[in-house]
Design an enzyme around this catalytic site. Sequence first.
Site, PDB file in Angstrom:
ATOM      1  N   TYR A 141       0.816  -1.212   0.000  1.00 22.40           N
ATOM      2  CA  TYR A 141       0.000   0.000   0.000  1.00 22.40           C
ATOM      3  C   TYR A 141       0.853   1.265   0.000  1.00 22.40           C
ATOM      4  CZ  TYR A 141      -4.722  -1.909   0.831  1.00 22.40           C
ATOM      5  OH  TYR A 141      -5.933  -2.521   0.720  1.00 22.40           O
ATOM      6  N   LYS A 191       3.419 -15.343   1.599  1.00 18.95           N
ATOM      7  CA  LYS A 191       3.558 -16.007   0.296  1.00 18.95           C
ATOM      8  C   LYS A 191       5.050 -16.277   0.098  1.00 18.95           C
ATOM      9  CE  LYS A 191       1.899 -17.598  -3.593  1.00 18.95           C
ATOM     10  NZ  LYS A 191       1.030 -18.804  -3.675  1.00 18.95           N
ATOM     11  N   ASP A 223      -2.758 -18.275  -0.132  1.00 10.88           N
ATOM     12  CA  ASP A 223      -3.795 -18.958  -0.928  1.00 10.88           C
ATOM     13  C   ASP A 223      -4.437 -20.078  -0.111  1.00 10.88           C
ATOM     14  OD1 ASP A 223      -1.332 -20.270  -1.047  1.00 10.88           O
ATOM     15  OD2 ASP A 223      -1.483 -20.795  -3.171  1.00 10.88           O
ATOM     16  N   ASP A 247      -6.159  -7.183   4.056  1.00 15.72           N
ATOM     17  CA  ASP A 247      -7.329  -6.517   3.480  1.00 15.72           C
ATOM     18  C   ASP A 247      -8.245  -7.562   2.838  1.00 15.72           C
ATOM     19  OD1 ASP A 247      -8.929  -4.335   2.477  1.00 15.72           O
ATOM     20  OD2 ASP A 247      -8.056  -4.732   0.516  1.00 15.72           O
ATOM     21  N   ASP A 251     -12.067  -9.384   4.456  1.00 13.36           N
ATOM     22  CA  ASP A 251     -13.382  -9.368   3.805  1.00 13.36           C
ATOM     23  C   ASP A 251     -13.937 -10.789   3.729  1.00 13.36           C
ATOM     24  OD1 ASP A 251     -13.109  -6.601   3.279  1.00 13.36           O
ATOM     25  OD2 ASP A 251     -14.154  -6.816   1.354  1.00 13.36           O
TER      26      ASP A 251
HETATM   27  C1  IPM Z   1     -10.336  -1.370   4.270  1.00 16.67           C
HETATM   28  C2  IPM Z   1     -10.619  -0.694   2.974  1.00 16.67           C
HETATM   29  C3  IPM Z   1      -9.498   0.268   2.651  1.00 16.67           C
HETATM   30  C4  IPM Z   1      -8.226  -0.545   2.529  1.00 16.67           C
HETATM   31  C5  IPM Z   1      -9.726   1.133   1.389  1.00 16.67           C
HETATM   32  C6  IPM Z   1     -10.985   1.911   1.459  1.00 16.67           C
HETATM   33  C7  IPM Z   1      -8.536   2.039   1.139  1.00 16.67           C
HETATM   34  O1  IPM Z   1     -10.826  -1.617   1.964  1.00 16.67           O
HETATM   35  O2  IPM Z   1     -10.162  -0.667   5.287  1.00 16.67           O
HETATM   36  O3  IPM Z   1     -10.280  -2.594   4.311  1.00 16.67           O
HETATM   37  O4  IPM Z   1      -7.952  -1.148   1.482  1.00 16.67           O
HETATM   38  O5  IPM Z   1      -7.469  -0.559   3.498  1.00 16.67           O
HETATM   39 MN    MN Z   2     -10.852  -3.685   2.656  1.00 13.87          MN
END
Ligand code: IPM
Ligand code: MN
Length: 361
Positions: A141, A191, A223, A247, A251
């Site tokens: 990032y 990885k 993975d 990240d 999710d």
């Molecule tokens: C998160 C979000 C952020 C990230 C975005 C909005 C920049 O997806 O906090 O997980 O990738 O960190």
């Molecule tokens: Mn995110």
Amino acid sequence: MEFNVLILPGDGIGVEVTREAVRVLDHICAKYGHKAHLKEALLGGIAIHKTGGPFPAETEALARDADATLMGAVGLPEFDNLPPSQRPEKGLLGIRACLGVFANLRPVRSYAALLDSSPLKNHLVDGVDMIIVRELTGGIYYGQPRGISGEGDTERGVNTMTYTRAEIARVSRMSFELARNRRKKVTSVDKSNVLECSQLWRKVILEVAKEYPDVELDHLLVDNCAMQLVLNPKRFDVVVTENMFGDILSDEGAVLAGSIGMLPSASIGARRPSGAWVGLYEPVHGSAPDIAGQNKANPFGAIGSVAAMLDYSFGLKEEAAAVNAAMEAVLNSGRVTADLKPKGTPATTAQVGQAVCEAIG
Ligand code: IPM
Ligand code: MN
């Protein structure tokens, strides 16, 4: 206790979920006799519209001054075609770096009332209780060089995944410390079969592990980890990984809990002289422009982030527990938003916030 909290509602549903989070914070303060001094500032797309940039200097100054910052979400569709440096998300990356909050704690747990909301079979999800520790201020990032250069067939996009020993060691220590108060198991995700950056990651965490002989450490390739999260999520206690892997995996982890709207997060870094963490608190979900302003977003991620703030930044364990217990009571009552597929009419964002306050009493 008195504390200064900076509120950054941001974009989209960030505005409505943050409103409910603040409602709960005010309610807790009134009930337990604390005084929260709240200030509000701009971050993300709304900041671009009003000031020309996603992370205005005024917001930065207020964030440095505050005892803790509560953020909603950033991102607006009108900026979708701009380069990363001009997007709302840049504001979020800016505030994370400026506060130095290198460890992003994303707890994933199952709730009895939500077992049927999970896409996985009940027996796989029931009892899931893990915390994903995402490194937040390094890796791909932030790595240099980055950018797009050249033209035609040789036009090239570049990003750099980079970590120093010190960056890996501090987030590793944070994970072992967390594990000590839980089931004493850390899974490091990398990885390392392909990336040198991951090989250093593995080497450093193995060294740090020697300071924590009471905690078990294992390693998964990212993975395989993505697969194990759906095959056997109960195997995880503390998961630690670099920024982008975290990240993505968080999710995936979020749907185990029934909806990404459920997940709170705490981003912590340095400690203040008082021992309290410098903290940025935000739900894991994004700004969801498709449902923004409709009063139907799930505010639990934001309200849970208030609980995390009370706990990590202010040491108010009883108050944090009261918020968490109230959220669970509301979940059990079925007064939840549409994403959680309630049997009756879905509750609105504001109704859920009010219900949590009532349950706190
Ligand atoms: C998160 C979000 C952020 C990230 C975005 C909005 C920049 O997806 O906090 O997980 O990738 O960190
Ligand atoms: Mn995110």
